[in-house]
Design a protein around this motif. Structure first.
Motif: not given
Length: 269
Positions: A77-89, A224-240
């Motif tokens: 929740r602190k990361g919600s208001d703090d960009y540096d914490i959010r990017m580190q997490t 098999w997982l590495r080829q899904a890397g772009p899917i994961f990277d997008a979902s991680l960005a959407m989460e944060f």
């Protein structure tokens, strides 16, 4: 224990077999939740273990009767208001996933009790995942108003199929270790009393196998997982992105305050 592991304060290390390094998640928080230090350490440990010539297999487990209830929501929740914490997490979340995938040594997990969020990621990203039948799993991202980023999109559809992945990720419903085995999300579900011994037996067997053949097999399968890397990277960005949104802030506040969330009206995606 070796000097390379001396800097870790939230992870405990021992050797149930001379070639097996057992890593125990030792959290000071309730239900083994990962405070900021543990989250950072579990994101960094894989490179250290990979570089250790005395280790042929890793066994990851929780302390006591739980595995890990995931990230510390107060810190997030602190990361919600703090960009540096959010990017580190976010960086650490990415490093946990890719660290486990790219670690050349086989990883076995032994889970009892709750495994949620980042804890569940560590369980199912292992090469052999073992849990007690009455373990409790959940991917709780939707409960706190953020997208199921983390590990979910890179591996859930591959393990249990899209229908089950969508159901459990969209509803954030919990399920048992026995149910997880039945839908192929984990390798084995055992009676609670059997989990520790069987996990050590399997880790020892992997450690005693042909090291090159074992590691090359893991590497090839994990493509098999590495080829899904772009899917994961997008979902991680959407989460944060979502963590800093009105939905994410309201979802986390409601969870921490033990009330129902009051999400804002639908907005354009």
């Amino acid at each position: 224990m070796e000097n390379r592991y001396a800097r870790y304060t939230r992870l405990k290390f021992d050797r149930p077999h001379q070639k097996v390094l057992r890593i125990t998640l030792a959290s000071p928080l309730k239900m083994g939740a990962m405070d900021a230090d543990m989250h950072r350490e579990i994101s960094e440990i894989w490179k250290d273990v990979d570089a250790d010539p005395s280790v042929s297999c890793i066994l990851l487990t929780g302390e006591g009767r739980t595995f890990s209830a995931g990230g510390d929501l107060n810190h997030e929740r602190k990361g919600s208001d703090d960009y540096d914490i959010r990017m580190q997490t976010m960086k650490e979340a990415r490093d946990i996933v890719y660290g486990m995938i790219n670690c050349s040594k086989p990883i076995v997990t032994a889970a009892r009790g709750w495994a949620v969020g980042a804890g569940l990621a560590c369980v199912i990203l292992a090469d052999v995942s073992i849990a007690s039948k009455d373990a409790r799993f959940s991917d709780g991202h939707l409960k706190i108003g953020v997208a199921a980023g983390d590990h979910a999109t890179i591996i859930w559809p591959l393990l249990c199929g899209m229908a089950k992945a969508k159901y459990y990720l969209l509803t954030a419903e919990s399920f048992t270790g026995e149910e997880a085995e039945r839908m192929n999300l984990i390798s084995l579900a055992l009676d609670d009393a059997e989990v520790e011994q069987r996990s050590v037996e399997i880790a020892s067997r992997l450690a005693e196998g042909a090291p090159g053949a074992t590691r090359w097999t893991k590497y090839a399968l994990n493509n098999w997982l590495r080829q899904a890397g772009p899917i994961f990277d997008a979902s991680l960005a959407m989460e944060f992105i979502g963590m800093a949104s009105p939905e994410g802030k309201e979802g986390m506040d409601a969870f921490l305050q033990k009330r129902s969330p009051r999400y804002p009206d639908d907005t354009a995606f």
